[in-house]
Design a protein around this motif. Structure first.
Motif, PDB file in Angstrom:
ATOM      1  N   THR B  18      -1.085 -12.885   1.563  1.00 29.46           N
ATOM      2  CA  THR B  18      -1.324 -11.690   0.760  1.00 29.46           C
ATOM      3  C   THR B  18      -0.279 -10.625   1.101  1.00 29.46           C
ATOM      4  O   THR B  18       0.445 -10.753   2.089  1.00 29.46           O
ATOM      5  CB  THR B  18      -2.761 -11.155   0.975  1.00 29.46           C
ATOM      6  OG1 THR B  18      -3.036 -10.126   0.028  1.00 29.46           O
ATOM      7  CG2 THR B  18      -2.941 -10.582   2.378  1.00 29.46           C
ATOM      8  N   ASN B  19      -0.205  -9.613   0.257  1.00 33.48           N
ATOM      9  CA  ASN B  19       0.752  -8.535   0.535  1.00 33.48           C
ATOM     10  C   ASN B  19       0.058  -7.375   1.255  1.00 33.48           C
ATOM     11  O   ASN B  19      -1.146  -7.435   1.535  1.00 33.48           O
ATOM     12  CB  ASN B  19       1.421  -8.068  -0.774  1.00 33.48           C
ATOM     13  CG  ASN B  19       0.414  -7.645  -1.819  1.00 33.48           C
ATOM     14  OD1 ASN B  19      -0.797  -7.789  -1.627  1.00 33.48           O
ATOM     15  ND2 ASN B  19       0.904  -7.129  -2.940  1.00 33.48           N
ATOM     16  N   LYS B  25      -2.650 -12.403  -3.767  1.00 28.28           N
ATOM     17  CA  LYS B  25      -2.752 -13.433  -2.727  1.00 28.28           C
ATOM     18  C   LYS B  25      -2.338 -14.768  -3.342  1.00 28.28           C
ATOM     19  O   LYS B  25      -2.736 -15.082  -4.463  1.00 28.28           O
ATOM     20  CB  LYS B  25      -4.186 -13.522  -2.201  1.00 28.28           C
ATOM     21  CG  LYS B  25      -4.313 -14.345  -0.919  1.00 28.28           C
ATOM     22  CD  LYS B  25      -5.768 -14.584  -0.545  1.00 28.28           C
ATOM     23  CE  LYS B  25      -6.402 -13.366   0.087  1.00 28.28           C
ATOM     24  NZ  LYS B  25      -7.799 -13.629   0.531  1.00 28.28           N
ATOM     25  N   SER B  41       7.989 -14.817   0.573  1.00 25.78           N
ATOM     26  CA  SER B  41       8.917 -13.813   0.062  1.00 25.78           C
ATOM     27  C   SER B  41       9.145 -14.003  -1.436  1.00 25.78           C
ATOM     28  O   SER B  41       9.073 -13.057  -2.221  1.00 25.78           O
ATOM     29  CB  SER B  41      10.235 -13.926   0.836  1.00 25.78           C
ATOM     30  OG  SER B  41      11.238 -13.182   0.222  1.00 25.78           O
ATOM     31  N   LEU B  44       5.585 -13.613  -3.528  1.00 23.28           N
ATOM     32  CA  LEU B  44       5.002 -12.274  -3.588  1.00 23.28           C
ATOM     33  C   LEU B  44       6.057 -11.205  -3.895  1.00 23.28           C
ATOM     34  O   LEU B  44       5.779 -10.013  -3.800  1.00 23.28           O
ATOM     35  CB  LEU B  44       4.292 -11.949  -2.278  1.00 23.28           C
ATOM     36  CG  LEU B  44       3.069 -12.824  -1.972  1.00 23.28           C
ATOM     37  CD1 LEU B  44       2.654 -12.693  -0.511  1.00 23.28           C
ATOM     38  CD2 LEU B  44       1.899 -12.439  -2.861  1.00 23.28           C
ATOM     39  N   VAL B  46       8.593 -10.193  -2.251  1.00 24.52           N
ATOM     40  CA  VAL B  46       8.906  -9.317  -1.122  1.00 24.52           C
ATOM     41  C   VAL B  46      10.394  -9.503  -0.827  1.00 24.52           C
ATOM     42  O   VAL B  46      10.834 -10.607  -0.514  1.00 24.52           O
ATOM     43  CB  VAL B  46       8.053  -9.686   0.111  1.00 24.52           C
ATOM     44  CG1 VAL B  46       8.533  -8.935   1.345  1.00 24.52           C
ATOM     45  CG2 VAL B  46       6.590  -9.400  -0.154  1.00 24.52           C
ATOM     46  N   VAL B  49      11.227  -9.878   4.228  1.00 28.26           N
ATOM     47  CA  VAL B  49      10.039  -9.986   5.069  1.00 28.26           C
ATOM     48  C   VAL B  49      10.343  -9.445   6.463  1.00 28.26           C
ATOM     49  O   VAL B  49      11.282  -9.894   7.118  1.00 28.26           O
ATOM     50  CB  VAL B  49       9.588 -11.455   5.182  1.00 28.26           C
ATOM     51  CG1 VAL B  49       8.429 -11.588   6.153  1.00 28.26           C
ATOM     52  CG2 VAL B  49       9.213 -12.009   3.818  1.00 28.26           C
ATOM     53  N   GLU B  80       6.812  -5.894   4.470  1.00 27.16           N
ATOM     54  CA  GLU B  80       8.195  -5.445   4.371  1.00 27.16           C
ATOM     55  C   GLU B  80       8.400  -4.355   5.413  1.00 27.16           C
ATOM     56  O   GLU B  80       7.447  -3.817   5.980  1.00 27.16           O
ATOM     57  CB  GLU B  80       8.457  -4.859   2.973  1.00 27.16           C
ATOM     58  CG  GLU B  80       8.534  -5.904   1.898  1.00 27.16           C
ATOM     59  CD  GLU B  80       8.969  -5.316   0.564  1.00 27.16           C
ATOM     60  OE1 GLU B  80      10.183  -5.240   0.326  1.00 27.16           O
ATOM     61  OE2 GLU B  80       8.093  -4.943  -0.223  1.00 27.16           O
ATOM     62  N   GLU B  83       6.027  -1.287   6.258  1.00 29.16           N
ATOM     63  CA  GLU B  83       4.618  -1.539   5.950  1.00 29.16           C
ATOM     64  C   GLU B  83       3.867  -1.907   7.228  1.00 29.16           C
ATOM     65  O   GLU B  83       4.450  -2.433   8.168  1.00 29.16           O
ATOM     66  CB  GLU B  83       4.489  -2.667   4.926  1.00 29.16           C
ATOM     67  CG  GLU B  83       4.988  -2.276   3.539  1.00 29.16           C
ATOM     68  CD  GLU B  83       4.870  -3.414   2.525  1.00 29.16           C
ATOM     69  OE1 GLU B  83       4.725  -3.111   1.338  1.00 29.16           O
ATOM     70  OE2 GLU B  83       4.940  -4.591   2.929  1.00 29.16           O
TER      71      GLU B  83
END
Lengths: 103, 103
Positions: B18-19, B25, B41, B44, B46, B49, B80, B83
């Motif tokens: 999940t992010n 998810k 990556s 999602l 991203v 990562v 990221e 986060e």
């Protein structure tokens, strides 16, 4: 000789180690207590480990024998000199007043 | 050598990723940590990562060894830069003791 005393060969197992303020937690594989202390020190950038405690209740884990009885994924807290274990914020309130409001 | 130490060859296994805000998810098959990071990556979106954590408790999964001990369908959070992992909304409130903090 320690292995003989324990009657078994320590094998690498997964554990989780957090720092004193629980801001970082890492998954670490270790076979022995010293191994875990060294890897926790590296992984969490703790310069000099003064103690390894059980995160759940602050039990100090000082001996290889006791360490070997702990289950996989036990959560430890690694402390530097001067740092102290504190109860987990998630834990049920246990004598909150005496802990939190010294008068 | 890592495979020898672990005593087994990594095989593709299912995981869930999940992010940071848990808005998306995805189910992802991966055999190794780097494989999971790359696929997470992509899946999602991203860009870069910075960390892969266990969704359940924010344990950072940095090593292949630790990754290989995790069971199938373990839920990860991919972060990221900048986060942070936050506790699951379903988990018990963490600020129980906030009323006790020094004022």
């Amino acid at each position: 000789t320690q292995q003989l005393l324990l009657g078994r060969v320590p094998r690498p197992r997964p554990f989780r180690v957090t720092n004193a303020d629980r801001s970082v937690k890492k998954g670490i594989i270790a076979d022995m207590l010293e191994d875990l202390m060294n890897k926790a020190s590296d992984s969490l950038s703790v310069l000099c480990v003064s103690a390894l405690m059980l995160d759940e209740d602050g039990t100090g884990v000082d001996t290889e024998e006791f360490f070997q009885t702990l289950p996989e994924n036990t959560v430890f807290m690694v402390l530097e000199k001067g740092e102290k274990w504190t109860p987990h914020p998630n834990s049920p309130p246990r004598d909150q007043l005496s802990e939190c409001e010294p008068r």
